[in-house]
Design a protein around this motif. Structure first.
Motif, PDB file in Angstrom:
ATOM      1  N   GLU A  18       0.826  -1.214   0.000  1.00 29.39           N
ATOM      2  CA  GLU A  18       0.000   0.000   0.000  1.00 29.39           C
ATOM      3  C   GLU A  18       0.857   1.259   0.000  1.00 29.39           C
ATOM      4  OE1 GLU A  18      -3.151   0.178  -0.549  1.00 29.39           O
ATOM      5  OE2 GLU A  18      -3.396  -1.999  -0.583  1.00 29.39           O
ATOM      6  N   ILE A  19       1.975   1.245   0.692  1.00 24.41           N
ATOM      7  CA  ILE A  19       2.865   2.416   0.673  1.00 24.41           C
ATOM      8  C   ILE A  19       3.479   2.583  -0.716  1.00 24.41           C
ATOM      9  CG2 ILE A  19       5.099   3.267   1.503  1.00 24.41           C
ATOM     10  CD1 ILE A  19       2.735   3.874   3.349  1.00 24.41           C
ATOM     11  N   ALA A  20       3.809   1.481  -1.367  1.00 26.12           N
ATOM     12  CA  ALA A  20       4.325   1.580  -2.740  1.00 26.12           C
ATOM     13  C   ALA A  20       3.265   2.162  -3.669  1.00 26.12           C
ATOM     14  CB  ALA A  20       4.767   0.201  -3.233  1.00 26.12           C
ATOM     15  N   ARG A  21       2.029   1.725  -3.544  1.00 25.16           N
ATOM     16  CA  ARG A  21       0.943   2.281  -4.368  1.00 25.16           C
ATOM     17  C   ARG A  21       0.774   3.769  -4.102  1.00 25.16           C
ATOM     18  NH1 ARG A  21      -3.027  -2.791  -3.186  1.00 25.16           N
ATOM     19  NH2 ARG A  21      -2.377  -4.109  -4.954  1.00 25.16           N
ATOM     20  N   LEU A  22       0.849   4.135  -2.836  1.00 25.47           N
ATOM     21  CA  LEU A  22       0.712   5.546  -2.482  1.00 25.47           C
ATOM     22  C   LEU A  22       1.824   6.369  -3.100  1.00 25.47           C
ATOM     23  CD1 LEU A  22      -0.889   7.565  -0.607  1.00 25.47           C
ATOM     24  CD2 LEU A  22       0.888   7.121   1.095  1.00 25.47           C
ATOM     25  N   ALA A  23       3.037   5.827  -3.093  1.00 26.51           N
ATOM     26  CA  ALA A  23       4.189   6.558  -3.629  1.00 26.51           C
ATOM     27  C   ALA A  23       4.052   6.831  -5.118  1.00 26.51           C
ATOM     28  CB  ALA A  23       5.473   5.779  -3.357  1.00 26.51           C
ATOM     29  N   TYR A  24       3.385   5.930  -5.837  1.00 27.54           N
ATOM     30  CA  TYR A  24       3.219   6.127  -7.279  1.00 27.54           C
ATOM     31  C   TYR A  24       2.185   7.199  -7.603  1.00 27.54           C
ATOM     32  CZ  TYR A  24       6.176   2.164  -8.489  1.00 27.54           C
ATOM     33  OH  TYR A  24       7.252   1.324  -8.656  1.00 27.54           O
ATOM     34  N   GLU A  25       1.394   7.591  -6.611  1.00 27.78           N
ATOM     35  CA  GLU A  25       0.420   8.653  -6.828  1.00 27.78           C
ATOM     36  C   GLU A  25       1.114  10.008  -6.766  1.00 27.78           C
ATOM     37  OE1 GLU A  25      -2.611   8.131  -3.901  1.00 27.78           O
ATOM     38  OE2 GLU A  25      -3.030   6.051  -4.497  1.00 27.78           O
ATOM     39  N   ASP A  26       0.485  10.995  -7.312  1.00 29.30           N
ATOM     40  CA  ASP A  26       1.042  12.353  -7.286  1.00 29.30           C
ATOM     41  C   ASP A  26       0.180  13.246  -6.408  1.00 29.30           C
ATOM     42  OD1 ASP A  26       3.245  11.999  -9.063  1.00 29.30           O
ATOM     43  OD2 ASP A  26       1.823  11.931 -10.724  1.00 29.30           O
ATOM     44  N   GLY A  27       0.816  14.262  -5.852  1.00 27.62           N
ATOM     45  CA  GLY A  27       0.065  15.275  -5.127  1.00 27.62           C
ATOM     46  C   GLY A  27      -0.054  14.985  -3.649  1.00 27.62           C
ATOM     47  N   ASP A  28      -1.266  15.052  -3.133  1.00 27.38           N
ATOM     48  CA  ASP A  28      -1.519  14.963  -1.707  1.00 27.38           C
ATOM     49  C   ASP A  28      -1.458  13.502  -1.251  1.00 27.38           C
ATOM     50  OD1 ASP A  28      -2.270  15.300   0.863  1.00 27.38           O
ATOM     51  OD2 ASP A  28      -4.327  15.934   0.439  1.00 27.38           O
ATOM     52  N   TYR A  29      -0.511  13.223  -0.366  1.00 28.40           N
ATOM     53  CA  TYR A  29      -0.350  11.861   0.113  1.00 28.40           C
ATOM     54  C   TYR A  29      -1.143  11.600   1.391  1.00 28.40           C
ATOM     55  CZ  TYR A  29       3.462  11.571  -3.237  1.00 28.40           C
ATOM     56  OH  TYR A  29       4.204  11.571  -4.389  1.00 28.40           O
ATOM     57  N   SER A  30      -2.053  12.501   1.717  1.00 31.24           N
ATOM     58  CA  SER A  30      -2.843  12.314   2.933  1.00 31.24           C
ATOM     59  C   SER A  30      -3.775  11.104   2.834  1.00 31.24           C
ATOM     60  CB  SER A  30      -3.673  13.571   3.230  1.00 31.24           C
ATOM     61  OG  SER A  30      -4.613  13.812   2.190  1.00 31.24           O
ATOM     62  N   ARG A  31      -3.872  10.496   1.648  1.00 27.78           N
ATOM     63  CA  ARG A  31      -4.684   9.285   1.507  1.00 27.78           C
ATOM     64  C   ARG A  31      -4.157   8.162   2.385  1.00 27.78           C
ATOM     65  NH1 ARG A  31      -5.152   4.581  -0.912  1.00 27.78           N
ATOM     66  NH2 ARG A  31      -3.141   4.641  -1.960  1.00 27.78           N
TER      67      ARG A  31
END
Length: 506
Positions: A18-31
């Protein structure tokens, strides 16, 4: 047990994915605030007395996986606090590396001896006779241990003919070879960082998932996304770690697919180190300059040796570890590259950050963390075409470094090649308790003339805290891979000699 998926390992690996998936996102990481609900869905607790506690523990593990510190238990703070500052393409985390999530700890009882129902109320009472402090008595015809008097010597358990007295230990403390696990005021596990050597055995031994190390996968993915030239150096123990379909050729293909431009074997650095340490042994031990030589590839073993045996610390080899030697080769060819060590080891993360040497390693991730990146990218090994090219293959000796005894054998084989008439005796130990026994013998002069290999983890690197498969399977896979090498001994590959000294001396 390694290789068996338990709720503890499942949650740990879900966190990395899940942290790897989050890292691939851009912008606000508050998800990141939502991820505990993804990993722990529903309204009912599955493992503990409260679903809210389960999610709070996952939240702390998520923070550690991003490289952030644990939150104070008595203060309000969101899981995402500080995450945007950590979304950088550089090494990121503050010590300590290994952390206890206090409210996840079950406050297991420290070492104790207990009389079980197997007690047959015998009339000999050998348990009472052998107790040196009279802590064992007979109550209503059965043995009874007064724990306020007990000194935990274990003599009563050894004397009982029915094995009715059992020893109980904290799993994390039992796994720690340097006695770094202590207790806080609430009886929960606490790490004494003056003793800890960051081997990580406590974190894989805790049945409550209360201990975790920090990760750099979040920052590594930022570097890949930014378009940096990112190069992997893969430890010898990688073979067999990612499932039966993940051959070495497919692992290479998977690494390229997620953004690594080149892949090097750390076994290549091991070949260089084997020849270097062989020359060091020949120069110093037979001549009497050193009583013995200890190998230098395992950072936790070296930390323990220097802390607890300072009188003989000078007998540790000066050679660089295979990780650093390989990184220096990479940096010479690719000076602007970001070098990523991928291996089984938690303490390599600290080795890469040492201030007293230049490691040339930009990131360190474990096999578990890499699997999280693979899963976040939807990698299916069955769908990949074989990639047959490491940048340079290694010898059987170098590829054997990940298995206990492999380092000593590699160096001894080189000694026999370089000095055929020289007799060399070897000894090796796996696990820090056994390593201490070996060094105690060396301190007493009972290992003079020897080449000593110490490995902090059971089985060697294949039993490291960041591994995915069982030790026997990993050993078999590693041996099979090593047998495919063109050269068997490091000295047989002439290109190794071109790099001696240049890459291996501190």
């Amino acid at each position: 047990m390694r290789g068996i998926t338990t709720p503890v390992t499942k949650i740990r690996r879900q966190v990395f994915t899940e942290i790897a998936r989050l890292a691939y996102e851009d912008g606000d990481y508050s998800r990141i605030e939502e991820i505990p609900y993804t990993i722990i869905p529903g309204e009912s607790a599955s493992y503990r007395d409260s679903v809210f506690k389960e999610r709070a523990i996952v939240g702390e593990r998520l923070r550690l996986a991003v490289g952030l510190p644990l939150r104070p238990v008595d203060q309000h703070a969101p899981v995402s606090q500080g995450i945007n500052d950590s979304a950088i393409a550089d090494m990121f985390y503050e010590p300590p590396l290994i952390n206890v999530i206090s409210f996840a700890c079950n406050a297991c009882e420290e070492t104790s001896y207990t009389v079980t129902d197997l007690c047959r109320s015998c009339i000999a009472h050998p348990c009472t006779a052998v107790c040196p402090v009279k802590a064992v008595s007979i109550v209503n015809g059965r043995s009874f241990i007064d724990k306020s008097k007990c000194v935990k010597c274990g003599r009563c358990a050894q004397a009982c003919p029915y094995t009715a007295i059992v020893k109980s230990e904290r799993p994390c403390a039992a796994a720690c070879g340097v006695n770094a696990i202590e207790s806080d005021e609430y009886g929960r596990a606490k790490i004494n960082y003056d003793k800890c050597v960051s081997c990580g055995q406590c974190l894989v031994s805790c049945p409550f998932s209360a201990i975790a190390d920090k990760s750099q996968i979040f920052q590594l993915i930022q570097a890949i996304k930014r378009g940096d030239e990112v190069i992997a150096e893969v430890a010898p123990a990688f073979v067999g770690q990612f499932g039966p379909l993940a051959s070495p050729e497919k692992v290479r293909a998977a690494l390229r697919k997620i953004g690594f431009e080149h892949i090097y074997e750390v076994a290549r650095g091991a070949d260089i180190g084997a020849v270097e340490e062989a020359e060091e042994y020949i120069k110093n031990v037979p001549t009497g300059k050193l009583p013995f030589l200890a190998t230098s590839c395992c950072p936790s073993w070296i930390m323990m040796a220097k802390q607890q045996f300072p009188e003989i610390a000078h007998c540790i080899s000066d050679s660089m570890t295979p990780m650093v030697a390989t990184a220096r080769i990479i940096k010479e060819k690719h000076p602007n590259a970001r070098v990523v060590f991928i291996g089984p080891c938690a303490s390599k993360k600290l080795e890469a950050m040492r201030a007293d040497i230049r490691s040339d390693v930009d990131f360190v991730i474990t096999f578990e963390e890499l699997m999280g990146i693979f899963q976040a990218n939807g990698i299916e090994f069955s769908d990949l075409q074989d990639d047959t090219g490491f940048n340079h293959g290694a010898t059987s000796s170098g590829r054997g470094y990940g298995i206990a005894g492999g380092v000593a054998k590699a160096v001894a084989d080189c000694i026999h090649e370089l000095a055929p008439d020289l007799e060399v005796k070897t000894d090796h130990a796996e696990g820090l308790v056994e390593c201490k026994k070996m060094l105690t013998l060396a301190k007493l002069g009972k290992r003079d003339g020897y080449l000593l290999e110490g490995m902090a983890c059971p089985g060697g690197c294949v039993g490291g805290a960041g591994t995915l498969t069982s030790i026997p399977k990993a050993i078999k896979a590693g041996q099979d891979f090593a047998s495919q090498s063109e050269f068997k001994i490091s000295t047989q590959d002439e290109t190794v000699f071109e790099k001696l000294g240049k890459y291996t001396k501190k």
